[in-house]
Design an enzyme around this catalytic site. Sequence first.
Site, PDB file in Angstrom:
ATOM      1  CG  HIS A  99     -16.944  26.667   9.457  1.00 43.16           C
ATOM      2  ND1 HIS A  99     -18.156  26.060   9.107  1.00 43.16           N
ATOM      3  CD2 HIS A  99     -16.481  27.524   8.284  1.00 43.16           C
ATOM      4  CE1 HIS A  99     -18.562  26.515   7.974  1.00 43.16           C
ATOM      5  NE2 HIS A  99     -17.793  27.515   7.393  1.00 43.16           N
ATOM      6  CG  HIS A 267     -16.941  32.512  -0.794  1.00 41.14           C
ATOM      7  ND1 HIS A 267     -18.029  32.860  -0.962  1.00 41.14           N
ATOM      8  CD2 HIS A 267     -16.605  31.359  -0.018  1.00 41.14           C
ATOM      9  CE1 HIS A 267     -18.899  32.306   0.050  1.00 41.14           C
ATOM     10  NE2 HIS A 267     -18.009  31.554   0.639  1.00 41.14           N
TER      11      HIS A 267
END
Length: 724
Positions: A99, A267
């Site tokens: 992020h 993921h």
Amino acid sequence: MGGNELKGAGKCPVMHGGNTASGQSVMDWWPNALNLDILHQHDSKTNPLGADFDYRDELTKLDIEALKTDVHALMTDSQDWWPADWGHYGGLMIRMAWHSAGSYRLADGRGGGGAGNIRFAPLNSWPDNVSLDKARRLLWPVKKKYGNKISWADLIILAGTIAYESMGLKTFGFAFGREDIWHPEIDTYWGAEKEWLADSDGRYEDLENPATMENPLAAVQMGLIYVNPEGVNGTPDPLRTALHVRETFARMAMNDEETVALTAGGHTVGKAHGNGDASVLGAAPEAADVEQQGFGWSNPNGKGVGRETVSSGIEGAWTTHPTKWDNGYFYLLFTYDWELKKSPAGAQQWEPINIKEEDKPVDVEDPSIRYNPIMTDADMAMKMDPIYREISERFMADPAYFSDTFARAWFKLTHRDMGPKARYIGPDAPREDLIWQDPVPVGSTGYDVDAVKARIAASGLTLSETVSTAWDSARTYRGSDMRGGANGARIRLAPQKGWDGNEPTRLAKVLSVLEGIADATGASLADVIVLAGNCGIEQAAKAAGFEVTVPFAAGRGDASDETTDAETFDVLEPRADGYRNWLKKDYAVSPEELMLDRSQLMGLTASEMTVLVGGMRVMGTNHGGTMHGVFTDQIGALTTDFFVNLTDMGNSWHPVDGGTYEIRDRRSGTVKWTATRMDLVFGSNSILRSYAEVYAQDDNTEKFVTDFVAAWVKVMNADRFDLV
């Protein structure tokens, strides 16, 4: 105290106003005034390390292996105050690094992890960044130990990279060299919304056509890094989501294969958190009370950690073994059918139908408990979109290829905004040249500079031609991601040689002459272009009565078509250039605001912008040879005439058709000059006028030439990282 006596002992003694958090800014009274703050970001006054601090020098003192050992150990050193899921912080550290880097956008190069900006508002309080405040605090003991020898920006990205290594991925490499900022980049445009996670509609001309998203934005909603994990505007539809994923990742300079690799690789480890009521979470870090000490999103229900953590609202892990790098993501995605369910927090998520018990991931606290894995709408897009599915199946069939592709994509994600390899520091920086790094070969320094200058002087090229070409070559530089600039001479290659702003006909003429000089002298064309501009500056200074030698550093190289990612260079095309008084077309944003944006990307201050514009005008370097703003009768001389005549109160200023203005003699009404907003702003804006008045003074003609040369050299050398 008479009539001025304070009424009551409890009256606050502080004069409230624009200098307090609750007061009104001075400029709020004039919302349409030109805001120059973007040119003064990261002023040296904000840096506590002082003007003499050199981060690159500090890095030479860093024990890199010891640092890596400590960060590795941190991954499984679960803290009581914020326990790790499954005893491993890998997923959290990866999300923090991701992020931090993932706010990068190709259109203007802003965002990204290269400056540690995630420490500050608004990024530190974006809804998508819930709990990343905890990740950084977990790193604090490491930062405290190594101090100034490691920046937060480097440490955050390093933590994510080592997290992957600790879970079994062979990473592509890591480079140090990111220097921290000390103040938020409050003038970066993240969108016009006044509400977090507002529906996407306002960012698009047509929500069904993702390409119509407002530039330079990349994320689909305010406060998100990429796309809404529940689907477009929270409505699940994987095929529709796939279109938005493709556009968003393209705006981060990622192709389809990189997009699938990053989605799956991101993921493969860790989990999403939504086992609770997100509406009860406390304020974000920037709004939390002082006793929170920079923490945000406090959870009043239970522990708020482990299985009770709430961040995205989606709940669950994507793979069976969330602390291990493997191919489990694709195995689960393609082995099972998936159906929509609701998380405990009420978020839309996909869960498998009739999954085997042994394929379920275990609880983060109790390994005797197993839960369904989950997929987001974007994950389902990797299965349902035909293009993404083909790539996913290829990765599933070849785990080694997937791992290598992901490792390279992760490196690109976390290093894209660092610029060229010359800025990379450390033993783990990969040697391979990658096209997205805009590689440029080292140029020669062994040629005779004076001989080159003599040939330029005898070439027949005009001052305007040489200065304009050098400027156009260098002005593409943007400090946001260290792309562009004069090094490489890419102005002679596609797409730059065809850009309207570069006047292709004039450019081709000049380059044909300068290429001959480069071939004859052994200099690179990139060096010759800059030297030609310098010669023009010296000629203009001499015409104004000043003998100057413009500083020059040889060594630029010439890039090739093969080392130029032409498609991603399109974003560097200027749509306006206030320095050459040119607009490609009328825009919703004012010309002067476009000039500020370009100036900030080039790393210029307001005073440097002022002196450069004034000098470029009087040298006659306007695009297309227009006379707007050329307030002089001695064109080609580096005089202060632009400022003298702009501030002359014997003149009056009048708008005419087409967004231009006439400057008339106040007594006779005779038109003396014409101008654009990019000229007159230096007289109308109070701050810019204060700079213009300095150069209009009778005693500052020499200062003007000196300042112009310094600013010119700064632009020409902006991309010379080899000189640092």
